[in-house]
Scaffold this active site. Structure first.
Site, PDB file in Angstrom:
ATOM      1  N   TYR A   1      10.031  15.306 -11.278  1.00 31.74           N
ATOM      2  CA  TYR A   1      11.096  14.452 -10.480  1.00 31.74           C
ATOM      3  C   TYR A   1      10.446  13.339  -9.860  1.00 31.74           C
ATOM      4  O   TYR A   1       9.400  13.802  -8.956  1.00 31.74           O
ATOM      5  CB  TYR A   1      12.352  14.995  -9.952  1.00 31.74           C
ATOM      6  CG  TYR A   1      13.126  13.902  -9.019  1.00 31.74           C
ATOM      7  CD1 TYR A   1      14.032  13.483  -9.676  1.00 31.74           C
ATOM      8  CD2 TYR A   1      12.716  13.641  -7.989  1.00 31.74           C
ATOM      9  CE1 TYR A   1      14.873  12.382  -8.913  1.00 31.74           C
ATOM     10  CE2 TYR A   1      13.246  12.567  -7.119  1.00 31.74           C
ATOM     11  CZ  TYR A   1      14.596  12.085  -7.887  1.00 31.74           C
ATOM     12  OH  TYR A   1      15.325  11.057  -7.130  1.00 31.74           O
TER      13      TYR A   1
ATOM     14  N   GLU B   1      14.776   6.107  -9.506  1.00 30.53           N
ATOM     15  CA  GLU B   1      14.110   7.382 -10.007  1.00 30.53           C
ATOM     16  C   GLU B   1      13.727   7.492 -11.514  1.00 30.53           C
ATOM     17  O   GLU B   1      14.491   6.886 -12.372  1.00 30.53           O
ATOM     18  CB  GLU B   1      15.065   8.366  -9.554  1.00 30.53           C
ATOM     19  CG  GLU B   1      16.452   8.467 -10.219  1.00 30.53           C
ATOM     20  CD  GLU B   1      17.294   9.721  -9.691  1.00 30.53           C
ATOM     21  OE1 GLU B   1      17.008  10.023  -8.673  1.00 30.53           O
ATOM     22  OE2 GLU B   1      18.144  10.057 -10.347  1.00 30.53           O
TER      23      GLU B   1
END
Length: 383
Positions: free
Chosen positions: A101, A189
């Site tokens: 991530y 993101e």
């Protein structure tokens, strides 16, 4: 404003972030053509602005163009969490060996961007934060210096990324941060950022949330708004220049100022009620805007009472009162109304409402107004 995955990834790619080859289809036949162009296996991904697409059957693997056409047709017929799937993204399937991530978000407390990374990619970061917060590593970015090399190196080491991938991670992190700045984002993101079997880093998913206040600088991005995400009332409010979010309570709230609107919602909850909306009419609101705002509130069938909380600074209380009565001429109120007007021309504003002949009560304090609205919604107050 949220952007779809395919929009987000294309913006990332413009700043050097590697993404899979792929394209968007609105029909099963288009999906077949794209799969033929890509060759080999493809991932067919629904383009809706909600999480949990995979669990809902909105992300599937197809190994042939025939299968891609069949899968795309099935996904295009889905409704995920109330949103219809109108587009699918077909990406070249990646040989995934590791999932990471990586994201940038505005930290309001620190008053600067923060980059976050985690070795637990591929799942919702909120779930990671809840179950294993130690797995999320962060660096704070000085807006005058930008993202530094030592910071990306520290993130890579702290998430256990192998040394041969650190240089590529640095390039991806810098590209993501550049996109975050370039498009006035509040969130950018990549989840997951994967390490492939060929030893490359690849952003196989992406998400961006743009600050609405910066959209005037990006008219091209404003055109990417997905109106399916909004209720009809929210769409009408946006077009009228109002800040409106529909909720599931029974007390409609019309307030001038975002902070005051939040305080109004809190005090309604404190006295046992539930707000039906967040609505900020803004400073200097004239009668026409107030009338539009009230029409939106009264159009909600769940509303059992309406609370007006107006602080007259730039906004004059008598102008707001005139707007309320103007709205009554177009939308006959069928629920009790409570108004708290304080500030510029408050006496004149209250006089206008008191003499209107409508089912309306005034209050001097916010606590009094909230209590009256809660009682009125429960049928316990004659106003």
């Amino acid at each position: 404003m949220k952007l779809h995955e395919y929009h987000s990834k294309r913006l990332f790619a413009a700043h050097g972030v590697p993404i899979p080859r792929g394209d968007v289809a609105t029909t099963a036949r288009q999906a077949r053509r794209i799969a033929e162009e890509l060759g080999g296996s493809v991932v067919v991904k629904s383009q809706v602005l909600v999480g949990g697409r995979g669990k809902a059957g909105g992300i599937r693997l197809a190994r042939t163009p025939d299968e891609a056409e069949k899968v795309a047709g099935e996904i295009l017929g889905l409704e995920i969490k109330g949103l219809p799937v109108r587009k699918v993204l077909l990406d070249e399937a990646a040989d995934i060996r590791q999932e990471i991530y990586l994201g940038v978000v505005v930290d309001r407390a620190a008053q600067r961007p923060v980059m976050m990374a985690s070795s637990e990619g591929g799942v919702e970061i909120e779930e990671v934060a809840r179950t294993n917060p130690e797995a999320i590593k962060k660096v704070s970015i000085d807006p005058f210096l930008g993202l530094r090399g030592y910071q990306t190196l520290a993130l890579a080491k702290r998430i256990g990324l192998a040394g041969e991938y650190v240089r590529g991670f640095h390039r991806v992190a810098h590209g993501l941060y550049e996109a975050f700045l370039a498009y006035d984002a509040s969130l950018a993101e990549i989840n997951p950022l994967v390490v492939t079997g060929a030893g490359k880093l690849l952003a196989v998913d992406g998400k961006m949330v743009l600050d609405d206040n910066g959209l005037f600088r990006h008219p091209d991005l404003a055109q990417m708004r997905d109106v399916d995400e909004e209720t009809s009332a929210e769409r009408d409010a946006r077009e009228a220049g109002l800040s409106y979010v529909q909720l599931d309570g029974e007390i409609g709230c019309m307030v001038n100022g975002a902070g005051l609107a939040m305080a109004t919602m809190d005090i309604v909850k404190h006295f046992g009620g539930a707000p039906a909306n967040f609505l900020d009419i803004g400073g200097g609101a004239k009668a026409e805007r107030v009338a539009t705002a009230l029409r939106l509130i009264l159009a909600d069938p769940n509303v059992k009472a309406v609370l007006f909380n107006i602080f007259g600074g730039i906004t004059r209380c008598d102008e707001v009162a005139k707007g309320i009565l103007a709205a009554f001429e177009k939308v006959e109120p069928t629920v009790p109304l409570v108004a708290r007007l304080v500030g510029t021309n408050e006496k004149e504003g209250r006089a206008i409402l008191d003499n209107s002949g409508y089912r309306l009560s005034t209050a001097m304090t916010l606590a009094e107004a909230a209590q009256k609205a809660v009682a009125a919604a429960g049928g316990r107050l004659a106003v």
